[in-house]
Design a protein around this motif. Structure first.
Motif, PDB file in Angstrom:
ATOM      1  N   HIS A 113       5.593   1.748  -7.388  1.00  0.00           N
ATOM      2  CA  HIS A 113       5.623   2.827  -6.389  1.00  0.00           C
ATOM      3  C   HIS A 113       6.971   3.550  -6.429  1.00  0.00           C
ATOM      4  O   HIS A 113       7.029   4.782  -6.351  1.00  0.00           O
ATOM      5  CB  HIS A 113       5.384   2.276  -4.979  1.00  0.00           C
ATOM      6  CG  HIS A 113       3.953   2.000  -4.657  1.00  0.00           C
ATOM      7  ND1 HIS A 113       3.054   2.987  -4.330  1.00  0.00           N
ATOM      8  CD2 HIS A 113       3.263   0.838  -4.587  1.00  0.00           C
ATOM      9  CE1 HIS A 113       1.873   2.454  -4.076  1.00  0.00           C
ATOM     10  NE2 HIS A 113       1.974   1.142  -4.232  1.00  0.00           N
ATOM     11  N   THR A 151       0.861  -1.188   0.000  1.00  0.00           N
ATOM     12  CA  THR A 151       0.000   0.000   0.000  1.00  0.00           C
ATOM     13  C   THR A 151       0.894   1.233   0.000  1.00  0.00           C
ATOM     14  O   THR A 151       2.123   1.118  -0.023  1.00  0.00           O
ATOM     15  CB  THR A 151      -0.897   0.042   1.255  1.00  0.00           C
ATOM     16  OG1 THR A 151      -0.065   0.239   2.412  1.00  0.00           O
ATOM     17  CG2 THR A 151      -1.725  -1.231   1.408  1.00  0.00           C
ATOM     18  N   ARG A 152       0.277   2.402   0.095  1.00  0.00           N
ATOM     19  CA  ARG A 152       1.057   3.645   0.184  1.00  0.00           C
ATOM     20  C   ARG A 152       1.875   3.705   1.479  1.00  0.00           C
ATOM     21  O   ARG A 152       2.837   4.451   1.564  1.00  0.00           O
ATOM     22  CB  ARG A 152       0.130   4.860   0.106  1.00  0.00           C
ATOM     23  CG  ARG A 152      -0.510   5.023  -1.239  1.00  0.00           C
ATOM     24  CD  ARG A 152      -1.438   6.234  -1.265  1.00  0.00           C
ATOM     25  NE  ARG A 152      -1.600   6.670  -2.629  1.00  0.00           N
ATOM     26  CZ  ARG A 152      -0.918   7.681  -3.179  1.00  0.00           C
ATOM     27  NH1 ARG A 152      -0.069   8.364  -2.473  1.00  0.00           N
ATOM     28  NH2 ARG A 152      -1.110   8.000  -4.431  1.00  0.00           N
ATOM     29  N   ARG A 153       1.485   2.913   2.471  1.00  0.00           N
ATOM     30  CA  ARG A 153       2.217   2.889   3.744  1.00  0.00           C
ATOM     31  C   ARG A 153       3.497   2.059   3.675  1.00  0.00           C
ATOM     32  O   ARG A 153       4.379   2.202   4.516  1.00  0.00           O
ATOM     33  CB  ARG A 153       1.331   2.312   4.856  1.00  0.00           C
ATOM     34  CG  ARG A 153       0.115   3.146   5.208  1.00  0.00           C
ATOM     35  CD  ARG A 153      -0.653   2.537   6.377  1.00  0.00           C
ATOM     36  NE  ARG A 153      -1.083   1.166   6.127  1.00  0.00           N
ATOM     37  CZ  ARG A 153      -2.228   0.802   5.553  1.00  0.00           C
ATOM     38  NH1 ARG A 153      -3.073   1.730   5.158  1.00  0.00           N
ATOM     39  NH2 ARG A 153      -2.542  -0.461   5.380  1.00  0.00           N
ATOM     40  N   ARG A 157       8.257   7.073  -4.794  1.00  0.00           N
ATOM     41  CA  ARG A 157       8.191   6.670  -3.388  1.00  0.00           C
ATOM     42  C   ARG A 157       9.462   5.940  -3.003  1.00  0.00           C
ATOM     43  O   ARG A 157      10.020   5.186  -3.796  1.00  0.00           O
ATOM     44  CB  ARG A 157       6.987   5.754  -3.151  1.00  0.00           C
ATOM     45  CG  ARG A 157       5.692   6.451  -3.509  1.00  0.00           C
ATOM     46  CD  ARG A 157       4.509   6.220  -2.617  1.00  0.00           C
ATOM     47  NE  ARG A 157       4.807   5.964  -1.234  1.00  0.00           N
ATOM     48  CZ  ARG A 157       4.736   4.748  -0.676  1.00  0.00           C
ATOM     49  NH1 ARG A 157       4.398   3.694  -1.378  1.00  0.00           N
ATOM     50  NH2 ARG A 157       4.977   4.607   0.594  1.00  0.00           N
TER      51      ARG A 157
END
Length: 187
Positions: A167, A137-139, A172
């Motif tokens: 990502h 996830t984005r986490r 990221r």
């Protein structure tokens, strides 16, 4: 069998799997495996096979998904226990060394490992203050990557690794660790 991965089973029963992790290729291989298994039980229909193997068939409807299930108690193989649900994941050890590289990280595990089960890795991550999660996830800040191989033994990229690389390409920062790197980090 050494494991029950789709490529291993496909090869064992003589079903072609050309592009593992491609949804259509995986579905065709799974259908071929089911057909071979039904033939081995002299079952002419899926319902006959389900009865012969003490299985209740699953279903998909607008109301949801019901998975196939055995009518007999399940057994584990080689000490492997079923994977945890997200709600059962271990919580980070708040008293762990805040200077450890896993402390405060959100860690996802993918692939197969020679020295750990996934469950053991999740416990290790939590013990060092990291938060293990099931999905990218984005986490996500760390991906622990084991190996995954095709029928010929060639390493291939898992869908979780592919998502992490997307990502990273989008800017990221996510660290990818292989098993030796993780073992060095926790020793």
């Amino acid at each position: 069998m050494p494991n029950y991965k789709l490529p291993t089973i496909s090869q064992h029963v003589g079903v072609t799997l050309d592009n593992h992790h491609d949804a259509a290729a995986d579905a065709f291989a799974a259908a071929g495996i089911a057909t071979q298994l039904a033939r081995a039980r002299n079952s002419r229909t899926l319902l006959d096979y389900a009865k012969a193997t003490d299985t209740v068939l699953g279903s998909l409807s607008p109301h949801g998904l019901a998975l196939c299930a055995s009518t007999k108690p399940t057994m584990t193989w080689q000490g492997h226990q079923p994977s945890r649900k997200a709600s059962d994941m271990p919580q980070p050890n708040s008293e762990a060394d805040a200077g450890h590289p896993l402390f405060g990280q959100t860690v996802v595990v993918t692939g197969e490992f020679s020295h750990f089960t996934r469950e053991e890795l999740w416990d290790v991550v939590a013990r060092f203050g990291g938060k293990p999660e099931l999905n990218v996830t984005r986490r996500t800040t760390v991906l622990v990557k084991g190996t995954w191989v095709d029928n010929s033994g060639t390493p291939i990229e898992t869908s979780k690794e592919r998502k992490v690389r997307e990502h990273i390409a989008a800017g990221r920062h996510i660290t990818i660790l292989d098993e030796p790197q993780l073992r060095a980090m926790i020793s």
